[in-house]
Scaffold this active site. Structure first.
Site, PDB file in Angstrom:
ATOM      1  N   ARG A 132       0.802  -1.227   0.000  1.00  0.00           N
ATOM      2  CA  ARG A 132       0.000   0.000   0.000  1.00  0.00           C
ATOM      3  C   ARG A 132       0.829   1.269   0.000  1.00  0.00           C
ATOM      4  O   ARG A 132       0.364   2.319   0.432  1.00  0.00           O
ATOM      5  CB  ARG A 132      -0.973  -0.004   1.180  1.00  0.00           C
ATOM      6  CG  ARG A 132      -1.949  -1.162   1.121  1.00  0.00           C
ATOM      7  CD  ARG A 132      -2.977  -1.101   2.222  1.00  0.00           C
ATOM      8  NE  ARG A 132      -3.870  -2.242   2.139  1.00  0.00           N
ATOM      9  CZ  ARG A 132      -4.818  -2.519   3.028  1.00  0.00           C
ATOM     10  NH1 ARG A 132      -4.996  -1.731   4.079  1.00  0.00           N
ATOM     11  NH2 ARG A 132      -5.588  -3.582   2.867  1.00  0.00           N
ATOM     12  N   LYS A 154       3.889  10.988 -11.449  1.00  0.00           N
ATOM     13  CA  LYS A 154       3.086  10.090 -12.279  1.00  0.00           C
ATOM     14  C   LYS A 154       3.813   8.764 -12.428  1.00  0.00           C
ATOM     15  O   LYS A 154       4.992   8.728 -12.777  1.00  0.00           O
ATOM     16  CB  LYS A 154       2.859  10.687 -13.664  1.00  0.00           C
ATOM     17  CG  LYS A 154       1.804  11.771 -13.740  1.00  0.00           C
ATOM     18  CD  LYS A 154       1.601  12.126 -15.213  1.00  0.00           C
ATOM     19  CE  LYS A 154       0.609  13.236 -15.393  1.00  0.00           C
ATOM     20  NZ  LYS A 154       0.416  13.561 -16.822  1.00  0.00           N
ATOM     21  N   GLU A 196      11.366  17.704 -24.777  1.00  0.00           N
ATOM     22  CA  GLU A 196      10.608  18.119 -23.595  1.00  0.00           C
ATOM     23  C   GLU A 196      11.102  19.461 -23.054  1.00  0.00           C
ATOM     24  O   GLU A 196      10.324  20.268 -22.549  1.00  0.00           O
ATOM     25  CB  GLU A 196      10.693  17.037 -22.516  1.00  0.00           C
ATOM     26  CG  GLU A 196       9.997  15.739 -22.866  1.00  0.00           C
ATOM     27  CD  GLU A 196       8.472  15.848 -22.840  1.00  0.00           C
ATOM     28  OE1 GLU A 196       7.951  16.838 -22.279  1.00  0.00           O
ATOM     29  OE2 GLU A 196       7.815  14.957 -23.404  1.00  0.00           O
ATOM     30  N   LYS A 256       8.111  22.711 -14.733  1.00  0.00           N
ATOM     31  CA  LYS A 256       7.205  21.601 -14.464  1.00  0.00           C
ATOM     32  C   LYS A 256       6.913  21.486 -12.968  1.00  0.00           C
ATOM     33  O   LYS A 256       5.773  21.198 -12.569  1.00  0.00           O
ATOM     34  CB  LYS A 256       7.780  20.291 -14.999  1.00  0.00           C
ATOM     35  CG  LYS A 256       6.795  19.142 -14.841  1.00  0.00           C
ATOM     36  CD  LYS A 256       7.150  17.910 -15.638  1.00  0.00           C
ATOM     37  CE  LYS A 256       6.053  16.861 -15.496  1.00  0.00           C
ATOM     38  NZ  LYS A 256       6.364  15.626 -16.231  1.00  0.00           N
ATOM     39  N   GLU A 266      -3.476  16.893 -12.045  1.00  0.00           N
ATOM     40  CA  GLU A 266      -3.767  17.127 -13.461  1.00  0.00           C
ATOM     41  C   GLU A 266      -5.253  17.399 -13.700  1.00  0.00           C
ATOM     42  O   GLU A 266      -5.918  16.748 -14.487  1.00  0.00           O
ATOM     43  CB  GLU A 266      -3.322  15.927 -14.301  1.00  0.00           C
ATOM     44  CG  GLU A 266      -3.146  16.284 -15.767  1.00  0.00           C
ATOM     45  CD  GLU A 266      -2.452  15.187 -16.565  1.00  0.00           C
ATOM     46  OE1 GLU A 266      -2.211  15.421 -17.755  1.00  0.00           O
ATOM     47  OE2 GLU A 266      -2.134  14.119 -16.001  1.00  0.00           O
ATOM     48  N   ARG A 270      -1.932  21.472 -15.169  1.00  0.00           N
ATOM     49  CA  ARG A 270      -0.908  20.484 -15.486  1.00  0.00           C
ATOM     50  C   ARG A 270      -1.089  19.908 -16.894  1.00  0.00           C
ATOM     51  O   ARG A 270      -0.168  19.329 -17.464  1.00  0.00           O
ATOM     52  CB  ARG A 270      -0.903  19.370 -14.439  1.00  0.00           C
ATOM     53  CG  ARG A 270       0.304  18.452 -14.570  1.00  0.00           C
ATOM     54  CD  ARG A 270       0.465  17.538 -13.376  1.00  0.00           C
ATOM     55  NE  ARG A 270       1.569  16.599 -13.579  1.00  0.00           N
ATOM     56  CZ  ARG A 270       1.980  15.715 -12.683  1.00  0.00           C
ATOM     57  NH1 ARG A 270       1.378  15.650 -11.502  1.00  0.00           N
ATOM     58  NH2 ARG A 270       2.973  14.896 -12.953  1.00  0.00           N
ATOM     59  N   ASN A 274       1.374  18.750 -21.441  1.00  0.00           N
ATOM     60  CA  ASN A 274       1.047  17.786 -22.490  1.00  0.00           C
ATOM     61  C   ASN A 274       0.996  18.436 -23.865  1.00  0.00           C
ATOM     62  O   ASN A 274       0.490  17.823 -24.810  1.00  0.00           O
ATOM     63  CB  ASN A 274      -0.297  17.110 -22.192  1.00  0.00           C
ATOM     64  CG  ASN A 274      -0.190  16.119 -21.053  1.00  0.00           C
ATOM     65  OD1 ASN A 274       0.656  15.240 -21.061  1.00  0.00           O
ATOM     66  ND2 ASN A 274      -1.037  16.286 -20.053  1.00  0.00           N
ATOM     67  N   HIS A 277       1.593  16.370 -26.926  1.00  0.00           N
ATOM     68  CA  HIS A 277       1.413  14.975 -26.556  1.00  0.00           C
ATOM     69  C   HIS A 277       0.134  14.356 -27.115  1.00  0.00           C
ATOM     70  O   HIS A 277       0.085  13.139 -27.312  1.00  0.00           O
ATOM     71  CB  HIS A 277       1.428  14.821 -25.032  1.00  0.00           C
ATOM     72  CG  HIS A 277       2.799  14.922 -24.439  1.00  0.00           C
ATOM     73  ND1 HIS A 277       3.583  16.058 -24.569  1.00  0.00           N
ATOM     74  CD2 HIS A 277       3.541  14.036 -23.710  1.00  0.00           C
ATOM     75  CE1 HIS A 277       4.738  15.864 -23.937  1.00  0.00           C
ATOM     76  NE2 HIS A 277       4.734  14.648 -23.420  1.00  0.00           N
ATOM     77  N   HIS A 281       1.470  11.384 -28.849  1.00  0.00           N
ATOM     78  CA  HIS A 281       1.235  10.052 -28.303  1.00  0.00           C
ATOM     79  C   HIS A 281       0.570   9.143 -29.332  1.00  0.00           C
ATOM     80  O   HIS A 281       0.846   7.943 -29.385  1.00  0.00           O
ATOM     81  CB  HIS A 281       0.361  10.140 -27.052  1.00  0.00           C
ATOM     82  CG  HIS A 281       1.149  10.300 -25.784  1.00  0.00           C
ATOM     83  ND1 HIS A 281       0.580  10.717 -24.598  1.00  0.00           N
ATOM     84  CD2 HIS A 281       2.464  10.113 -25.509  1.00  0.00           C
ATOM     85  CE1 HIS A 281       1.511  10.773 -23.655  1.00  0.00           C
ATOM     86  NE2 HIS A 281       2.658  10.412 -24.179  1.00  0.00           N
ATOM     87  N   HIS A 293      10.040   8.676 -27.824  1.00  0.00           N
ATOM     88  CA  HIS A 293       8.953   9.500 -27.294  1.00  0.00           C
ATOM     89  C   HIS A 293       9.147  10.978 -27.644  1.00  0.00           C
ATOM     90  O   HIS A 293       8.237  11.637 -28.147  1.00  0.00           O
ATOM     91  CB  HIS A 293       8.871   9.330 -25.778  1.00  0.00           C
ATOM     92  CG  HIS A 293       7.947  10.294 -25.102  1.00  0.00           C
ATOM     93  ND1 HIS A 293       6.578  10.160 -25.117  1.00  0.00           N
ATOM     94  CD2 HIS A 293       8.205  11.443 -24.403  1.00  0.00           C
ATOM     95  CE1 HIS A 293       6.024  11.175 -24.457  1.00  0.00           C
ATOM     96  NE2 HIS A 293       6.986  11.955 -24.012  1.00  0.00           N
TER      97      HIS A 293
END
Length: 1600
Positions: A132, A154, A196, A256, A266, A270, A274, A277, A281, A293
């Protein structure tokens, strides 16, 4: 702490937990141990990172733990994973969790993630869920991970449904950024991370973006020099380069971190990180893992910036700056980038596929897609992602566009707008500002490909420094006062297709100052640039003492230029080709060693206004050019340029582009609306500013032109006047715009402008534009070819062209315009698209050269809607499949004289529907003499030079949609060979290979060409390596010398059709069932020599989709008795393939299996294996089976040049130890899917359960993001079930084969029987509906075919008087598979069906019913018509070799079958269809049913319109309704006049008698005509029905 370390800390979520510096391993270990006490520390990394950094971590942990006084001491473990995205899976996560449990890790455990984004995401998710949640530390080792994935908490893993869809937000205790790790990072990975960094600056910090934009070279340098002795760990030892690198990384992280602190989960802000992206993506999902990427995000940023521009929230300046910045870090900026477009996976980059992938995006709100939109550099449109309509995204992603005509014209009229800055002035001002001393601010500079090329080149030459102000609206140039250097490390300056830059920089490079002996500057360009002339300029420079060498073709780039300085004094220059040569010398002349006097020679000087423009701009920069005049005051073409240094004005405002202004002004002229262009008027420096007054006004437009602006109001639509004669020499680039206007100008010209010799008042004659043949393309030819698609007649002239206008309503709609990658062509035809519906402009991005936002401005400013159009072709540049007609690269045919080039070339052109050009004929037309006479008069060297010129001209004028057959000696000169090799990079160069004995025999009889003067065999041996060097494909013209008998003409035609359709990508010869996802099979041939089996190939291949040639099992005749490992000669393998090709058009699977893979090829002979693979690709083999264990370099070479062929990436494990549910097998699969279009994995079954495991594995992998069609087989008897269940290209055997290719292999029939027993192939019932049908052959044909193929189906006749309940019950039965429908039910059956194919709708009748299984499991009934296929195929296979599209065809009769006949003739491209029927009203009714077909009703046979006799005849009436008796009154009287054409094909649809009157007449009087009886057509359409029902080719020989 004991080790002194200087750290820069960044705060996130209220904690300074991000620590940045250099050489931090000791610091990391000490910090973790001291601040995160634990009983256990576990470090996870991958094999790539582990071998670089794991030892130092292990050493430091051991040292520091030994210093801790505690019992027990903390434990330290490390775990190394396989690298790559495949580790980011549920299976791997479970494996790591089991490892932690096995080692009794508890909740106080601290885990460290050392690696890139995959390691950080995966280990972070393990930390978030293990017990946990436990503490973890991010230690990213790639730039991408440092600035992106490690920051923000993330964590995630991938699933078959997409990336990062299962995960958690879980913040690390620390993020340690050790910039020294970047020193071991490959350059591509560093660029990957810079995407990035650029993204973060673009959305948040313009100042940071400015630094990235201007300091790329310094930033790259910072990682290219390894630090020694841990330099950089402390501030005192940190170099300036290290400080710059750290500041870039920290700056990006800080942005960031700030955003994450405000919006950790997000929910809005946030989203901004992206940017790029959403689309990126989607691209990544298709091309991963080959494309990284950051590379995908880079392309995504540009596309999303273009979306913002199309919505009007972002300017082109920002898009241009973003593009330049990303390119500076070696990142791709479009999906057409070669590193992307050459991939097999790039086929998946279709608009619909990308939009579909974008549906699954965490930012979306339900079905609404969200994209982060920029409003300027450093600022977003909203502080969240914005909802964007699919149509907007689709337009951005599409390769092509269409302008939607608006009723009443553009909705924004009257319109006021400005065009982008002038390309011509931008390039000149940019160059002068760089050469000048001082600083200049250039405003309204064109942000385009051309100016970017010029800036990049000047930076490579260290000629100036560039910065931006006013948000990128102003370019600040700090001039270098003429100081220039040779580019570092011999780097060539790449200029793309920027002709202006190429011409200007040629002279600029002579001014470069040498720093060491032997240095040279190389300038080069793309394929088209290497065809554009630069010879006159080079000749002038050489004559003046400069050293300039051609590296490939004489007269064209690339050039190697010595930094010797420009001597100066008197320079003579031929200026009749391009004024840019003149401007090039003028611009550089002040820096010559002596004052320059430039004399222009060689005839009429072209484009004088551009020379005047150059002189005017030079004056602004402080140099006054003097043009001499004679005693009578006449200006001479002699210029004196004083020595001096340019001085930069403080500011220089660049005029708008006058050439670009012609397009919106022309739209006003065409649509009767009003448009005003600001910043272009009568005082303009540009000649094209005269377009409005000198072209549009005489055409009937109202023109108001002041010094600074131009307004045009067009006349009512359709009333433009023809121009008559117009000299466009002062404004040559505008001729394309004038041409599209002339196409619809039908009113008589103004008095005094008429062309009395043109044959009509609708003619426009444009002259003075000869130089347009050597622009981005041959623009004159381009306009002629593309206008012809609209139905516009033109005539090419030496100095221009004539255009004959037609009313708008008569122009053809739905035209797809090929733009030749030429911005002027695209924009000119977009003008025509403003009034002609559905005009598609291909290659929409070519406008980026001068007006990147043209399509947006058309929509937003002018008010004409622009829609994206996805072209029906493959995006892969190396695999160009399915190009729109006429846009595929042309095919070049080379080979020995007598090899059959003309015959094969004409056949290929006919089959492709392309034009055919014989270079010898083109030569004779140009020189007005035959080749033999030319050689006798001028000698061979002169002929070879002229032949090379012809080749260059043909490539320029016919780059697409043609088959070009060249002379046998074209390879004799190096210049021609270079042209061929360059063309082979984008289009097929096919070497026609014929047995040398046949060639010698032919040449002994041929007299049209000059004799060689040496033995033919010697010529052949000299040229053979040159042919091999220049060609990309080989076609073996098999004539029979290799065996006892050659192929018949139909076999040759089929092979030509297969080969050329495949290698051009027009219709790749791939197994359709593979693409459809239905079961497919290939036959494994095991013959040592296939020749004896050729008569039985049709029987052997019954039911299969492809045929495997086991090359390793072949044995040349001289080695027939050889046993053991063997390498067959390439020549023998080629002959085997050629023999096979003459008997079957099935795709070939080319397999070379080594001994360890279960074959007979030597394991150590990898080089020889790949020589065979390359030979197979040259021969147009469809599938190449490549074992993934071969060397990566060799595999990459095959993949890069596979064209339309596909790679089967194989892996064989004979050990019996391979487990289908293991991670290792999944890794093998993913490795194979990154290489192949199809994955093949072969293991060995030890039990039946292994087959179930295999089936589950394939099901799981095929739905993953890396899923490919998969061949998965278990060997041995236990594995036979896997062969039955395998869906893709299952290998099968046949009883006639000498042996099975592998143990456990089954025949096609055996597999079908097994599938039926397993319930995977239920028996179906097929019917024939009609009346009378008792004597029909159909049940025999189809039931025999079912039996041969082992299919459990049955076909029977169901004869009823009407379509009754019995028929209805039959077609709705669960067992119903399909039906044939004959008279009288072809129309009555239609209401019972769910849908019709387009063919059935067009014909208006159904003869075939297909039961289709829908996605929900329900059955729908589809009606089709195969009658037309039977007619078409019978005709096509018998057409003369030199006929592609018959000019005229005749249909006799007007009944139901006539409809299929007309449709068949239409599909064959017949221009005119003559229709004869005794009842004219029936013929007229049929004519009305086909409005798109040129049907002409005849009252009498033999009386042909325009004396154009038909070369195809189809009779659809009963034989009894025809007669050869001229006195017959109850039948159609047939006379010899129906066969007026010399040769052709005649089809009589009547079955009885076998020889009908029509066929008898043909036999008697038309010996060159081929006859087809009704039974032939019946069989062809039945075969087509069988294929539609079963997906299998109907066995023909047995079916009869």
């Amino acid at each position: 702490m004991s080790t002194s370390t200087d750290i820069r800390k960044v705060s996130i979520l209220g904690r300074e937990s991000i620590h940045c510096g250099f050489h931090l391993v000791p610091y990391i270990v000490q910090t973790v141990l001291q601040t995160l006490p634990s009983s256990t520390y576990v470090l996870f990394t991958d094999t790539n990172v582990g071998k670089l950094h794991l030892p130092s971590f292990e050493t430091e942990f051991a040292n520091e733990i030994s210093k801790i006084n505690a019992e027990p001491n903390p434990r330290f473990f490390s775990y190394v994973l396989p690298p790559g995205e495949t580790s980011k899976s549920r299976e791997c996560k479970a494996e790591l969790e089991d490892y932690l449990l096995l080692n009794k890790c508890t909740r106080d455990t601290v885990i460290l993630a050392v690696g890139g984004g995959v390691i950080g995401d995966l280990i972070g998710f393990v930390a978030a869920t293990f017990m946990r949640g436990i503490r973890f530390v991010q230690i990213p080792t790639t730039l991408l991970a440092m600035v992106d994935s490690s920051v923000g908490g993330k964590t995630a893993i991938d699933t078959p449904h997409g990336k990062n869809l299962i995960g958690a937000f879980w913040q690390p205790e620390y993020i340690f950024i050790d910039a020294a790790f970047l020193e071991t990072l490959p350059a591509r990975e560093f660029s990957n991370g810079m995407a990035e960094v650029v993204k973060t600056a673009a959305i948040w910090n313009e100042e940071e973006f400015n630094a990235l934009e201007s300091r790329s070279a310094e930033i790259f340098a910072a990682i290219q020099t390894p630090s020694r002795n841990f330099s950089g760990r402390t501030q005192a030892t940190r170099s300036a380069a290290q400080e710059l690198l750290l500041s870039v990384v920290v700056g990006s992280i800080s942005v960031k971190s700030h955003i994450v602190t405000i919006d950790e989960r997000e929910t809005g802000l946030r989203n901004l990180v992206n940017f790029g992206h959403t689309i990126g993506h989607a691209i990544e999902a298709v091309v991963t893992p080959t494309i990284l990427h950051g590379e995908c995000v880079s392309v995504g940023m540009i596309l999303e910036a273009e979306v913002a521009r199309s919505l009007g929230v972002l300017g082109q300046v920002a898009v241009g700056r973003l593009t330049r910045c990303l390119k500076a870090y070696n990142l791709p900026v479009s999906m057409s980038d070669p590193k992307i477009s050459c991939l097999p996976a790039a086929r998946g980059l279709t608009v619909n596929n990308l939009l579909d992938i974008m549906k699954i995006d965490k930012k979306n709100s339900g079905p609404h897609k969200k994209i982060v939109l920029l409003s300027r550099i450093g600022k977003t449109y909203e502080e969240k992602a914005t909802v964007v309509n699919d149509a907007v995204i689709a337009r951005t992603l599409s390769d092509a566009v269409k302008v939607v005509p608006a009723p009443g014209g553009p909705k924004n009229s009257p319109i006021r707008m400005a065009t982008p800055g002038s390309k011509s002035i931008s390039n000149r001002a940019l160059l002068l500002a760089a050469l000048a001393k001082g600083t200049c601010r250039l405003r309204n500079l064109l942000h385009s490909d051309d100016t970017q090329v010029m800036m990049n080149a000047l930076q490579e030459l260290k000629g100036a420094k560039f910065t931006w102000e006013d948000g990128g609206e102003t370019l600040v140039v700090e001039g270098g006062a003429g100081s220039l250097s040779v580019p570092q490390n011999g780097k060539a300056i790449y200029l793309g297709n920027a002709g202006t830059a190429a011409r200007f920089l040629t002279t600029v490079c002579t001014l470069v100052q040498p720093s060491s002996e032997g240095e040279r500057t190389v300038i080069t360009g793309n394929a088209r640039m290497k065809q554009r002339p630069i010879g006159p300029l080079v000749d002038a420079l050489r004559s003046n003492g400069s050293s300039v060498d051609y590296l490939e073709s004489d007269g064209c780039l690339p050039l190697r230029i010595a930094p010797a300085g420009l001597k100066g004094s008197c320079i003579q220059l031929a200026a009749s080709v391009s004024s840019q040569y003149v401007s090039s010398i003028l611009l550089c002349a002040p820096y010559a060693q002596e004052q320059v006097t430039l004399e222009l020679v060689g005839g009429q000087v072209i484009s004088q206004p551009y020379i005047d423009m150059t002189i005017a701009i030079m004056r602004t920069f402080g140099i006054e050019v003097i043009r001499k005049i004679d005693s009578a005051g006449k200006l001479l073409d002699v210029y004196t340029i004083p020595k001096g240094t340019y001085v930069n004005p403080e500011n220089y405002n660049i005029e708008s582009d006058a050439s670009s202004a012609t397009y919106p002004l022309a739209i006003a002229a065409l649509t009767g609306t009003e448009i005003t262009i600001a910043n272009i008027g009568s005082s303009s420096l540009q000649g094209d500013a005269r377009f409005a007054k000198e072209v549009l006004e005489p055409m009937g437009c109202e023109v108001i032109q002041t010094e600074t602006e131009t307004t045009v109001k067009g006349p009512p639509i359709g009333t433009l006047k023809a121009i008559g004669y117009v000299d466009m020499e002062p404004m040559t680039d505008a001729f394309l715009t004038a041409s599209v206007l002339a196409a619809v100008a039908t009113a008589p010209p103004l008095p005094g402008r008429e062309l009395h010799d043109a044959g009509g008042t609708n003619a426009t004659r444009i002259l003075g534009i000869a130089n347009q043949r050597v622009k981005e393309c041959n623009r004159i030819r381009a306009m002629i070819d593309q206008l012809a698609k609209f139905g516009i007649q033109t005539k090419e002239l030496d100095d221009g062209l004539e255009i004959f206008g037609k009313p708008i309503a008569e122009l053809k709609e739905g035209v797809s315009v090929h733009c030749y990658d030429d911005h002027r062509v695209a924009m000119a035809f977009s003008v025509l698209g403003s009034i002609i519906k559905d005009t598609v402009l291909e290659e929409k991005r070519c406008v980026e050269k001068t007006w990147p936002n043209w399509w947006d401005d058309l929509d937003n400013k002018i008010g004409l809607r622009v829609e994206g159009v996805e072209l029906a072709h493959d995006r892969a540049g190396a695999s160009p499949t399915g190009h729109p007609q006429g846009t595929s690269p042309s095919v070049i045919i080379i080979g020995m004289r007598g090899s059959g080039k003309t015959f094969i070339g004409q056949l290929a052109a006919n089959e492709l529907g392309w034009g055919f050009i014989d270079a010898d004929v083109a030569f004779e037309q140009k020189h007005n003499t035959g080749v033999r006479d030319f050689v006798q008069l001028n000698g061979w060297p002169a002929f070879r030079e002229a032949e090379t010129t012809i080749l260059r001209e043909l490539l320029a004028s016919h780059p697409t949609g043609h088959v070009l057959s060249l002379g046998g000696g074209i390879v004799e000169t190096a210049a021609s060979r270079e042209l061929l090799k360059e063309f082979a990079k984008k289009g097929p160069v096919v070497h026609i290979v014929r047995e040398i004995d046949e060639v010698v025999r032919y040449l002994g009889e041929e007299t049209a060409r000059p004799a060689y003067g040496e033995p033919v065999i010697d010529v052949f041996r000299r040229r053979e390596p040159w042919f091999a060097e220049c060609c990309s494909y080989e076609f073996i013209n098999y004539t029979g010398v290799l065996a006892n008998a050659g192929p018949d003409t139909d076999d040759v035609r089929k092979e030509v059709r297969r080969f050329f359709a495949h290698v051009t990508g027009d219709s790749p010869n791939l197994a359709r069932n593979v693409a459809n996802g239905t079961r497919s099979y290939f036959l494994s041939l095991t013959y040592p020599d296939v020749t004896p089996a050729l008569p039985y190939i049709e029987e052997l291949t019954t039911g299969v989709d492809a045929i495997e040639l086991r090359v390793d099992l072949l044995r040349a005749p001289k080695d027939a008795d050889h046993t053991g490992p063997y390498i067959p000669p390439i020549s023998f393998v080629s002959a085997q393939l050629a023999s096979l090709r003459q008997k079957t058009s099935l795709p070939v699977v080319f397999t070379v299996r080594t001994v360890s893979q279960g074959g007979s090829f030597p394991d150590e002979a990898e080089k020889e294996a790949f020589e065979l693979f390359h030979a197979a690709l040259r021969l147009g083999v469809e599938y190449i089976d490549v074992e993934i264990g071969w060397t990566k370099k060799n595999i990459d070479a095959i993949v890069s040049r596979k064209g339309s062929s596909q790679i089967i990436a194989s892996w064989h494990d004979w050990s019996g130890n391979m487990k289908w549910d293991s991670k290792q097998t999944a890794d093998v699969y993913h490795a194979a899917s990154g290489i192949g279009d199809i994955v093949k994995l072969v293991g060995k079954a030890n039990s039946i359960e292994d087959n179930f495991s295999l089936y589950s594995f394939v099901s799981r992998m095929s739905t993953s993001p890396m899923g490919r069609p998969t061949i998965a087989i278990n060997m041995g008897t236990e594995g036979q079930m896997s062969r039955i269940l395998n869906k893709t290209l299952s290998p099968v055997t046949h009883p006639l084969l000498p042996s099975k290719a592998a143990p456990g292999q089954l025949s096609f029939g055996e597999i079908q029987s097994a599938l039926h027993l397993l319930g995977q192939l239920p028996a179906q019932q097929f019917y024939l509906f009609g009346n009378p049908i008792s004597k029909s052959m159909s049940p025999t044909i189809h039931n025999t075919a079912f039996q041969i193929l082992g299919l459990p189906h049955h076909y029977q006749s169901l004869e009823t008087s009407v379509v009754d309940d019995e028929v209805r019950a039959a077609i709705r039965s669960p067992q119903f598979g399909g039906a044939s429908v004959t008279i009288p039910f072809k129309l009555e059956i239609i209401p019972l069906l769910d849908q019709l194919t387009p063919h059935a709708k067009a014909i208006g009748a159904v003869n075939t019913i297909i039961a289709q299984k829908e996605a929900d499991g329900s059955i729908s009934l589809l009606g089709d018509n195969t009658d037309w296929l039977g007619i078409r195929d019978c005709i096509k296979s018998r057409l003369p070799a030199n006929t592609s599209e018959p000019k005229a065809g005749l249909v006799i009769g007007a009944g139901g079958t006539s409809r299929a006949a007309i449709y068949a003739l239409k599909s064959l491209g017949v221009d005119a269809v003559y229709l004869f029927n005794r009842t004219r009203s029936s013929a007229e009714k049929l004519q009305q049913a086909f409005p798109s077909v040129n049907i002409q009703i005849l009252d009498q046979l033999g009386h042909w319109p325009e004396q154009k006799a038909p070369s195809v005849i189809v009779s659809t009436v009963p034989a009894s309704a025809t007669s050869l008796n001229i006195t017959a009154t109850d039948a159609v009287c047939l006379t010899a006049a129906v066969f007026d054409a010399r040769e052709g094909v005649v089809v009589d649809m009547a079955y009885r008698p076998a020889v009908t009157p029509l066929l008898k007449l043909a036999t008697d009087v038309a010996k060159e005509w081929k006859t087809v009886c009704g039974l032939d057509v019946l069989l062809e359409q039945a075969y087509a029905q069988f294929g539609l029902w079963t997906g299998r080719v109907c066995p023909r020989r047995e079916g009869l």
